[in-house]
Motif scaffolding. Structure first.
Motif, PDB file in Angstrom:
ATOM      1  N   LEU A   7      92.241  15.918  55.510  1.00 37.77           N
ATOM      2  CA  LEU A   7      91.680  16.053  56.461  1.00 37.77           C
ATOM      3  C   LEU A   7      90.597  15.123  56.608  1.00 37.77           C
ATOM      4  O   LEU A   7      90.092  13.882  57.547  1.00 37.77           O
ATOM      5  CB  LEU A   7      90.792  17.105  56.699  1.00 37.77           C
ATOM      6  N   ALA A  76      91.265  14.781  63.187  1.00 36.40           N
ATOM      7  CA  ALA A  76      89.603  14.356  63.654  1.00 36.40           C
ATOM      8  C   ALA A  76      89.525  13.485  64.957  1.00 36.40           C
ATOM      9  O   ALA A  76      90.395  12.109  64.982  1.00 36.40           O
ATOM     10  CB  ALA A  76      89.386  14.236  61.760  1.00 36.40           C
ATOM     11  N   ASP A 106      89.799  19.054  63.027  1.00 33.41           N
ATOM     12  CA  ASP A 106      88.975  19.352  62.396  1.00 33.41           C
ATOM     13  C   ASP A 106      87.955  19.455  63.891  1.00 33.41           C
ATOM     14  O   ASP A 106      87.825  19.068  64.564  1.00 33.41           O
ATOM     15  CB  ASP A 106      88.697  17.920  61.863  1.00 33.41           C
TER      16      ASP A 106
END
Length: 131
Positions: A7, A76, A106
């Motif tokens: 992430l 993300a 995310d």
């Protein structure tokens, strides 16, 4: 596999996005089966249809380096809104990934987890084309 590191790599790719029209940055990090991570960001074009999506940029970079087997994907956005890969990117991922590929999205304070097969069932596969 370190989901937080994946992430973080996707979030880091946000900085490189070229998004003068939508101002919506997307970053993706694709983990190969042998532990390498490739990142991508979205690159917009004034006609939008020629824009590149973060996931497909990451796939292209990995494939260019000889990788064909992947372990996980993280996505993300600048909005931290849990963005998932679009249909086109899902089909691109399905070309190289099993339905069980974990996809981490995310959401800022949390992370959504999907399996690629949940996001795009019944994809067109090489077998569909008799290959």
């Amino acid at each position: 596999m370190d989901v937080e590191a994946l992430l973080a790599a996707a979030r880091g790719a946000l900085e490189d996005a070229y998004v003068p029209y939508s101002e919506y940055r997307v970053g993706a990090a694709l983990l190969t089966e042998d532990g390498e991570t490739y990142v991508g960001c979205n690159v917009e074009n004034a006609n939008y249809s020629n824009s590149l999506h973060a996931e497909e940029v990451a796939v292209a970079e990995a494939v260019k380096r000889g990788h064909r087997e992947f372990a996980a994907l993280a996505v993300a956005s600048s909005e931290q809104d849990g963005v998932t890969p679009c249909g086109m990117c899902r089909q691109t991922l399905a070309e190289f990934c099993e339905e069980s590929l974990p996809v981490y999205c995310d959401e800022g304070e949390s992370v959504s987890k999907y399996r690629l097969g949940e996001l795009i069932p019944n994809t067109i596969q090489p077998a569909t084309l008799g290959k």
